[in-house]
Design a protein around this motif. Structure first.
Motif, PDB file in Angstrom:
ATOM      1  N   THR A 154      63.833  73.501  42.429  1.00  0.00           N
ATOM      2  CA  THR A 154      63.943  72.061  42.675  1.00  0.00           C
ATOM      3  C   THR A 154      65.032  71.438  41.812  1.00  0.00           C
ATOM      4  OG1 THR A 154      61.621  71.856  43.345  1.00  0.00           O
ATOM      5  CG2 THR A 154      62.721  69.857  42.587  1.00  0.00           C
ATOM      6  N   ILE A 155      65.049  71.790  40.516  1.00  0.00           N
ATOM      7  CA  ILE A 155      66.065  71.246  39.611  1.00  0.00           C
ATOM      8  C   ILE A 155      67.465  71.643  40.069  1.00  0.00           C
ATOM      9  CG2 ILE A 155      67.036  71.455  37.275  1.00  0.00           C
ATOM     10  CD1 ILE A 155      64.122  71.618  36.259  1.00  0.00           C
ATOM     11  N   ILE A 156      67.640  72.905  40.415  1.00  0.00           N
ATOM     12  CA  ILE A 156      68.957  73.370  40.869  1.00  0.00           C
ATOM     13  C   ILE A 156      69.347  72.653  42.158  1.00  0.00           C
ATOM     14  CG2 ILE A 156      70.294  75.356  41.658  1.00  0.00           C
ATOM     15  CD1 ILE A 156      68.469  77.094  39.882  1.00  0.00           C
ATOM     16  N   ALA A 157      68.387  72.502  43.078  1.00  0.00           N
ATOM     17  CA  ALA A 157      68.668  71.835  44.352  1.00  0.00           C
ATOM     18  C   ALA A 157      69.092  70.388  44.140  1.00  0.00           C
ATOM     19  CB  ALA A 157      67.440  71.896  45.254  1.00  0.00           C
ATOM     20  N   GLU A 158      68.426  69.711  43.230  1.00  0.00           N
ATOM     21  CA  GLU A 158      68.772  68.313  42.954  1.00  0.00           C
ATOM     22  C   GLU A 158      70.178  68.195  42.377  1.00  0.00           C
ATOM     23  OE1 GLU A 158      64.207  66.721  42.049  1.00  0.00           O
ATOM     24  OE2 GLU A 158      65.619  67.061  40.398  1.00  0.00           O
ATOM     25  N   GLU A 159      70.518  69.085  41.453  1.00  0.00           N
ATOM     26  CA  GLU A 159      71.833  69.023  40.823  1.00  0.00           C
ATOM     27  C   GLU A 159      72.944  69.479  41.766  1.00  0.00           C
ATOM     28  OE1 GLU A 159      72.546  67.799  37.663  1.00  0.00           O
ATOM     29  OE2 GLU A 159      70.478  67.088  37.917  1.00  0.00           O
ATOM     30  N   ALA A 160      72.603  70.348  42.716  1.00  0.00           N
ATOM     31  CA  ALA A 160      73.611  70.896  43.617  1.00  0.00           C
ATOM     32  C   ALA A 160      73.651  70.193  44.963  1.00  0.00           C
ATOM     33  CB  ALA A 160      73.337  72.385  43.840  1.00  0.00           C
ATOM     34  N   ASN A 161      72.844  69.116  45.101  1.00  0.00           N
ATOM     35  CA  ASN A 161      72.723  68.450  46.394  1.00  0.00           C
ATOM     36  C   ASN A 161      72.303  69.465  47.458  1.00  0.00           C
ATOM     37  OD1 ASN A 161      72.782  66.255  48.142  1.00  0.00           O
ATOM     38  ND2 ASN A 161      74.903  66.650  48.767  1.00  0.00           N
ATOM     39  N   GLY A 162      71.331  70.284  47.079  1.00  0.00           N
ATOM     40  CA  GLY A 162      70.877  71.356  47.946  1.00  0.00           C
ATOM     41  C   GLY A 162      69.558  71.045  48.606  1.00  0.00           C
ATOM     42  N   TYR A 163      68.643  72.030  48.605  1.00  0.00           N
ATOM     43  CA  TYR A 163      67.406  71.910  49.365  1.00  0.00           C
ATOM     44  C   TYR A 163      66.217  72.334  48.513  1.00  0.00           C
ATOM     45  CZ  TYR A 163      70.978  71.800  52.902  1.00  0.00           C
ATOM     46  OH  TYR A 163      72.099  71.473  53.615  1.00  0.00           O
ATOM     47  N   SER A 164      65.297  71.419  48.311  1.00  0.00           N
ATOM     48  CA  SER A 164      64.113  71.733  47.522  1.00  0.00           C
ATOM     49  C   SER A 164      63.263  72.767  48.247  1.00  0.00           C
ATOM     50  CB  SER A 164      63.286  70.461  47.277  1.00  0.00           C
ATOM     51  OG  SER A 164      64.033  69.530  46.521  1.00  0.00           O
ATOM     52  N   PRO A 165      62.494  73.565  47.504  1.00  0.00           N
ATOM     53  CA  PRO A 165      61.678  74.603  48.141  1.00  0.00           C
ATOM     54  C   PRO A 165      60.584  74.013  49.010  1.00  0.00           C
ATOM     55  CG  PRO A 165      61.116  74.379  45.826  1.00  0.00           C
ATOM     56  CD  PRO A 165      62.337  73.551  46.040  1.00  0.00           C
ATOM     57  N   VAL A 166      60.212  74.761  50.028  1.00  0.00           N
ATOM     58  CA  VAL A 166      59.209  74.292  50.983  1.00  0.00           C
ATOM     59  C   VAL A 166      57.830  74.860  50.677  1.00  0.00           C
ATOM     60  CG1 VAL A 166      58.516  74.315  53.407  1.00  0.00           C
ATOM     61  CG2 VAL A 166      60.912  73.949  52.793  1.00  0.00           C
ATOM     62  N   ALA A 167      57.735  76.173  50.436  1.00  0.00           N
ATOM     63  CA  ALA A 167      56.425  76.792  50.246  1.00  0.00           C
ATOM     64  C   ALA A 167      56.557  78.045  49.405  1.00  0.00           C
ATOM     65  CB  ALA A 167      55.813  77.157  51.608  1.00  0.00           C
ATOM     66  N   PRO A 168      55.498  78.394  48.674  1.00  0.00           N
ATOM     67  CA  PRO A 168      55.539  79.631  47.890  1.00  0.00           C
ATOM     68  C   PRO A 168      55.433  80.853  48.795  1.00  0.00           C
ATOM     69  CG  PRO A 168      53.362  78.640  47.758  1.00  0.00           C
ATOM     70  CD  PRO A 168      54.224  77.664  48.494  1.00  0.00           C
ATOM     71  N   LEU A 169      56.125  81.908  48.420  1.00  0.00           N
ATOM     72  CA  LEU A 169      55.964  83.172  49.113  1.00  0.00           C
ATOM     73  C   LEU A 169      54.593  83.716  48.722  1.00  0.00           C
ATOM     74  CD1 LEU A 169      57.605  85.126  50.919  1.00  0.00           C
ATOM     75  CD2 LEU A 169      58.278  86.323  48.829  1.00  0.00           C
ATOM     76  N   PRO A 170      53.701  83.964  49.676  1.00  0.00           N
ATOM     77  CA  PRO A 170      52.349  84.395  49.324  1.00  0.00           C
ATOM     78  C   PRO A 170      52.361  85.625  48.424  1.00  0.00           C
ATOM     79  CG  PRO A 170      52.477  83.842  51.644  1.00  0.00           C
ATOM     80  CD  PRO A 170      53.884  83.818  51.125  1.00  0.00           C
ATOM     81  N   ARG A 171      51.547  85.578  47.378  1.00  0.00           N
ATOM     82  CA  ARG A 171      51.513  86.676  46.413  1.00  0.00           C
ATOM     83  C   ARG A 171      51.210  88.019  47.072  1.00  0.00           C
ATOM     84  NH1 ARG A 171      48.201  88.906  42.079  1.00  0.00           N
ATOM     85  NH2 ARG A 171      49.514  89.172  40.214  1.00  0.00           N
ATOM     86  N   PRO A 172      50.273  88.110  48.024  1.00  0.00           N
ATOM     87  CA  PRO A 172      50.010  89.411  48.645  1.00  0.00           C
ATOM     88  C   PRO A 172      51.241  90.014  49.326  1.00  0.00           C
ATOM     89  CG  PRO A 172      48.224  87.897  49.131  1.00  0.00           C
ATOM     90  CD  PRO A 172      49.304  87.080  48.486  1.00  0.00           C
TER      91      PRO A 172
END
Length: 358
Positions: free
Chosen positions: A243-261
């Motif tokens: 999220t921090i990188i996306a905000e600084e890069a005018n990018g895209y915040s993450p949508v969902a976690p990759l399921p641990r399994p």
């Protein structure tokens, strides 16, 4: 603000792993602080930005005892910085052990023979773990060939300390910065590519490369012989990082976690691929997959108290890393940014989420 240690004028450094990610930044910092810098490199090594600096290069190999001995004798350094190492992404388990363990033994013996005043050995924070925030005393079973090799190398370091060689060991956490084509580049790609929407469910201690190499310099000046210092940074979940990188890069915040399994299954599959095709696919094994989905947080309190170590938050390091990434991997990104339908849709969805009432 990085704390400046005293000028290195009159001091000489010898750096192994000088052409690697950390090594290049360390050499540049030492040079800027008026050290005389000697570096060990292979004949085929790419010097990168160091080619423009007045560094004395010695051609050799960390596994070639005679070349290491000759280079150290010729350099006659006050401090040897041992950063040479290799990970599973670049080599098989046997090579990782040979370079990281036997290479360290070779370097330490050469330093002892040359009566070097101080050696700074760069290990890893990975072999320190805790359910909460880990410190130097939180030794943990090594996972994978890389951690095992660093743990074994640390045992060798202590053997040489017992033989009166002055060695300080530093443990960087996850290092972020320009020039890192693996960890840093992958995070930036995740935060700027609209097609990549999932992030790992764990977290890491992110330290900017300049802060890390400053800590290595501080260890050389102020560290206690035989002691260990974690050089960490901001403890963040992977969602927070992207999220921090996306905000600084005018990018895209993450949508969902990759399921641990799924990640754990990837580790099992990767292990099978490795055995079947002799290929290296991250996360390499089920054990490493479990680590990849854990919150690996660290405290740098000891380094802060004893060395005067400081670090800045991730946000302060993103700008220079984005500039490097765009030049290295996406030189035409700005021109093509508005032409992608996927990017436009992702941007719209992101704006809609921002305006939703929590």
């Amino acid at each position: 603000m990085i704390e400046e240690i005293h000028s290195g004028e009159g001091q000489t450094a010898f750096v192994t792993g000088a052409t690697g990610f950390l090594g290049q930044h360390l050499c540049a910092m030492l040079y800027e602080r008026d050290w005389t810098v000697h570096g060990l490199r292979r004949r085929s090594s790419d010097l990168g930005d160091l080619e423009t600096l007045d560094i004395d290069w010695h051609v050799g190999d960390i596994l070639d005892e005679s070349s290491v001995q000759a280079a150290i004798a010729e350099a006659d350094p006050d401090v040897v910085f041992h950063l040479a190492g290799i990970g599973l992404a670049s080599a098989d388990s046997e090579t990782v052990h040979e370079v990281n363990v036997e290479g360290t033994r070779t370097l330490l013996q050469a330093s002892l023979d040359a009566d070097i005043d101080r050696v700074v050995f760069t290990s890893t924070a990975g072999n320190r773990r805790n359910r909460g925030v880990a410190v130097e005393r939180d030794l943990a079973p090594a996972v994978g060939a890389y951690q095992k090799s660093k743990t074994e190398a640390e045992r060798i370091v202590h053997q040489y300390v017992d033989r009166n060689l002055d060695v300080v060991t530093v443990h960087p956490t996850s290092v972020f910065g320009p020039g890192d084509t693996t960890f840093t580049a992958r995070l930036i790609k995740l935060a700027t590519d609209p097609k990549l929407v999932a992030y790992l469910p764990g977290g890491a201690s992110i330290v900017g490369v300049d802060d890390c190499v400053n800590g290595i310099c501080l260890a050389a000046e102020r560290g206690k012989a035989g002691d260990h210092y974690i050089l960490g940074g901001q403890n963040l979940t992977y969602r927070e990082i992207v999220t921090i990188i996306a905000e600084e890069a005018n990018g895209y915040s993450p949508v969902a976690p990759l399921p641990r399994p799924i990640v754990l299954a990837m580790g099992t599959v990767a292990k099978g691929i490795g055995k079947l095709f002799d290929a290296r696919v991250f996360p390499f094994s089920p054990e490493m997959a479990r680590l990849a989905t854990s919150e690996l947080f660290y405290s740098s309190a000891k380094a802060q108290t004893e060395l005067g170590y400081t670090y800045r938050g991730l946000r302060e390091h993103v700008g220079t890393s984005i500039s490097w990434y765009n030049q290295r991997f996406a030189p035409n990104r700005n021109e093509n940014h508005a032409d992608s339908t996927v990017e436009t849709e992702r941007r719209t969805q992101q704006e809609q989420r921002r305006h939703q009432v929590p």
